[in-house]
Design a protein around this motif. Sequence first.
Motif, short mmCIF file in Angstrom:
data_model
loop_
_atom_site.label_atom_id
_atom_site.label_comp_id
_atom_site.label_asym_id
_atom_site.label_seq_id
_atom_site.Cartn_x
_atom_site.Cartn_y
_atom_site.Cartn_z
N LEU A 317 38.24 18.67 64.35
CA LEU A 317 38.46 17.61 65.32
C LEU A 317 37.48 17.79 66.49
CD1 LEU A 317 40.19 15.16 66.15
CD2 LEU A 317 41.67 16.76 67.39
N VAL A 318 36.71 16.73 66.76
CA VAL A 318 35.70 16.78 67.81
C VAL A 318 36.11 15.83 68.93
CG1 VAL A 318 33.28 16.37 68.40
CG2 VAL A 318 33.89 17.32 66.16
N ARG A 319 36.33 16.41 70.10
CA ARG A 319 36.59 15.61 71.29
C ARG A 319 35.27 15.09 71.83
NH1 ARG A 319 40.11 12.43 74.07
NH2 ARG A 319 39.80 12.62 76.31
N GLY A 320 35.21 13.81 72.13
CA GLY A 320 33.97 13.20 72.60
C GLY A 320 33.62 13.59 74.02
N GLY A 321 32.57 12.97 74.52
CA GLY A 321 32.06 13.27 75.85
C GLY A 321 30.55 13.24 75.83
N THR A 322 29.94 13.68 76.91
CA THR A 322 28.48 13.68 77.02
C THR A 322 27.92 15.00 76.54
OG1 THR A 322 28.57 12.17 78.91
CG2 THR A 322 26.53 13.40 78.57
N ILE A 338 35.57 12.48 64.75
CA ILE A 338 35.25 12.17 66.15
C ILE A 338 36.38 11.34 66.73
CG2 ILE A 338 33.48 11.32 67.72
CD1 ILE A 338 32.47 13.42 65.76
N GLU A 339 37.06 11.87 67.78
CA GLU A 339 38.23 11.17 68.29
C GLU A 339 37.93 10.31 69.51
OE1 GLU A 339 41.41 13.61 69.65
OE2 GLU A 339 40.20 14.76 71.05
N SER A 340 36.75 10.45 70.13
CA SER A 340 36.37 9.59 71.26
C SER A 340 34.85 9.55 71.34
CB SER A 340 36.99 10.09 72.57
OG SER A 340 36.69 11.45 72.79
N ASP A 341 34.32 8.62 72.12
CA ASP A 341 32.88 8.34 72.15
C ASP A 341 32.04 9.59 72.43
OD1 ASP A 341 33.64 5.76 71.74
OD2 ASP A 341 33.02 5.01 73.71
N VAL A 342 30.93 9.72 71.70
CA VAL A 342 29.98 10.81 71.91
C VAL A 342 28.69 10.22 72.45
CG1 VAL A 342 28.61 12.62 70.80
CG2 VAL A 342 30.98 12.22 70.08
N VAL A 367 35.64 4.03 68.02
CA VAL A 367 34.82 5.14 68.53
C VAL A 367 33.37 4.94 68.08
CG1 VAL A 367 34.42 7.63 68.34
CG2 VAL A 367 36.74 6.76 68.66
N GLU A 368 32.44 5.39 68.92
CA GLU A 368 31.02 5.29 68.60
C GLU A 368 30.29 6.56 68.99
OE1 GLU A 368 29.15 2.19 71.05
OE2 GLU A 368 30.90 2.30 72.35
N MET A 369 29.08 6.70 68.45
CA MET A 369 28.22 7.84 68.75
C MET A 369 26.84 7.29 69.06
SD MET A 369 27.53 11.14 66.28
CE MET A 369 26.96 12.70 66.93
N TYR A 370 26.28 7.66 70.21
CA TYR A 370 25.02 7.04 70.60
C TYR A 370 24.15 7.98 71.41
CZ TYR A 370 28.21 6.08 74.53
OH TYR A 370 29.15 6.19 75.53
N ALA A 371 22.85 7.66 71.42
CA ALA A 371 21.86 8.46 72.15
C ALA A 371 21.10 7.54 73.10
CB ALA A 371 20.89 9.12 71.18
N GLY A 372 20.72 8.10 74.27
CA GLY A 372 19.84 7.40 75.18
C GLY A 372 20.51 6.37 76.07
N TYR A 373 21.80 6.46 76.24
CA TYR A 373 22.49 5.48 77.09
C TYR A 373 22.57 5.96 78.54
CZ TYR A 373 26.09 2.27 78.80
OH TYR A 373 26.79 1.33 79.52
N SER A 374 23.07 7.15 78.75
CA SER A 374 23.22 7.65 80.12
C SER A 374 22.04 8.52 80.56
CB SER A 374 24.51 8.46 80.25
OG SER A 374 24.52 9.55 79.35
N GLY A 375 21.15 8.82 79.64
CA GLY A 375 19.98 9.64 79.93
C GLY A 375 19.21 9.88 78.65
N ALA A 376 18.09 10.57 78.76
CA ALA A 376 17.24 10.82 77.60
C ALA A 376 17.98 11.66 76.57
CB ALA A 376 15.97 11.52 78.03
N GLY A 377 17.87 11.25 75.31
CA GLY A 377 18.54 11.99 74.25
C GLY A 377 18.14 11.48 72.88
N TRP A 402 35.66 1.51 63.01
CA TRP A 402 35.04 2.15 64.16
C TRP A 402 33.88 1.28 64.64
CZ3 TRP A 402 30.02 4.53 63.49
CH2 TRP A 402 29.55 4.54 62.17
N TYR A 403 33.17 1.74 65.66
CA TYR A 403 32.14 0.89 66.25
C TYR A 403 30.78 1.06 65.59
CZ TYR A 403 35.14 -0.83 70.03
OH TYR A 403 36.13 -1.47 70.77
N ASN A 404 30.00 2.03 66.03
CA ASN A 404 28.63 2.11 65.52
C ASN A 404 27.94 3.43 65.86
OD1 ASN A 404 27.26 1.86 68.24
ND2 ASN A 404 28.36 -0.11 68.19
N ILE A 405 26.76 3.61 65.25
CA ILE A 405 25.77 4.59 65.69
C ILE A 405 24.78 3.83 66.55
CG2 ILE A 405 24.03 6.27 65.01
CD1 ILE A 405 26.80 7.06 64.13
N GLY A 406 24.58 4.26 67.81
CA GLY A 406 23.76 3.48 68.73
C GLY A 406 22.55 4.23 69.26
#
Length: 488
Positions: A317-322, A338-342, A367-377, A402-406
């Motif tokens: 079980l993976v808790r989301g976050g930044t 994944i239980e919350s946004d990553v 739930v979604e998993m994404y890169a580059g939204y709040s900073g470089a990644g 679920w939502y998407n890979i972003g």
Amino acid sequence: MKKYLALTAVAIALLFLFPGCPEKDTTTPTVKITEPANNATLTAGNITIKAVATDDKEMSKVEFWVDGAKKGEDNSPTDDTLYSYTWDASSAASGAHKIVAKAFDKSDNTASDSITITITGGGGGGGTIHDGGAITSDETWSPVGNPHIIRGDISVENNATLTILPGCIIKFYPDVELYAGYDGPGAIIANGTPDSTILFTSNVTTPAPGDWLNVGLYQYAMNTSSFRYCIFEYGGKSTSYPGLFYADGITFVKIANCTFRYSGNYGVYLTDDAGFNTFTNNTITNCNQYPLRINAEYVRTIGTGNNFTGNTINAILVRGGTIHTSGTWVNPGVPYVIESDVDIGDNNTNPVITIAPGNVIKFQPDVEMYAGYSGAGGLIADGTSGRIRFTSYVASPSPGDWYNIGFYEYSIDASSKLINCTIEYGGGSSSCPGNIYIDDAVPEIVGDSIGHSANWGIYLEGTQYPNPTQLVNDNFFYDCPSGAVRIP
């Protein structure tokens, strides 16, 4: 010539007399306990222990140990291989006991085998009683005091270290825990060995999952704390600290070659700000929840060689976050849930997460998993050597679970890749309606199977994105009611 012939004859004679130093024997013997069976439940009384031991040259003896103490030995085997000893367990405490057979050959090479048995109808506990309270100076627990029975919560603090030696058996009364670093600096060092493990178990005569709470490390725990070759069983009762092992506020948890089993909840539970220094070659089984719970930032600290099967939910079980730190999510042999946004992004650290080949990533609803939204990644999922699957956690999945890979405007394009992956049952977001969502980013999307979406396969937004025609040609789309690729 006669002189030389005479010397030669002398040399040959010496060779026969002194043929040279014998080769040193470094091969270890083999040994296997054949009686009683591992995990057997026996009545207190005389218990016969049998072991088969062999060596490539010559055996010497087999020693028999119980709970870290030598009980006897046999140097006269039956049929050259069967060694035995009768242990008088009439006064042994009821509960779990560890039996070890140690084999020695004539060159003192050694090998060992161990089992755990449960005795019923024995004494009421014996051993050493710990009534709870604070340990404020260094203390060592030895197997000579077995079993160590904890009747109240024990906190290690005031810069003290509790050292638990190999072979110790620690038994907990109901609703009791052992922890360090909660009220001040403290450490627990419980480093067993392959042939002399440390057992943390229930003091109940007939143990059951959730009898006791946990062993815990908190924010003030000292980084010398370590657990190796330990067995944790029948704890995990707490709903506030829900694991056989619980860690909060530290990122140096060291656990290796340990077994966690029969938990009333999780096997190992790490809060959002806890991670591993070492987590390798462990087995977590027969737990009533997930074997492991960890925050997304610290999934990269999970090591290899672990076994997470045989639980109510065989997944991590993976808790989301930044996520702020680059790393790899190893393939643990079970899915990540994944239980919350990553959110992968930090302008100071430029994190890139790599999903190892063969992984299965399951998302709970919305739930979604994404890169580059709040900073470089960046996010790299290259399934060339083992297809990677992003899918729904729902038992009977359906489009839009679920939502998407972003990938967003701060994505590191060179480190943003979905290659030979399957992305399915997403597209549930009305604002980002695709299994894959791309907004002002140019990730590499090649060889993917993209389907069972509630909307688009890939949804493009903004002014920068991969070539739409190439996306269609380089990937396989199915069951995407809005279409394969949405072009702005």
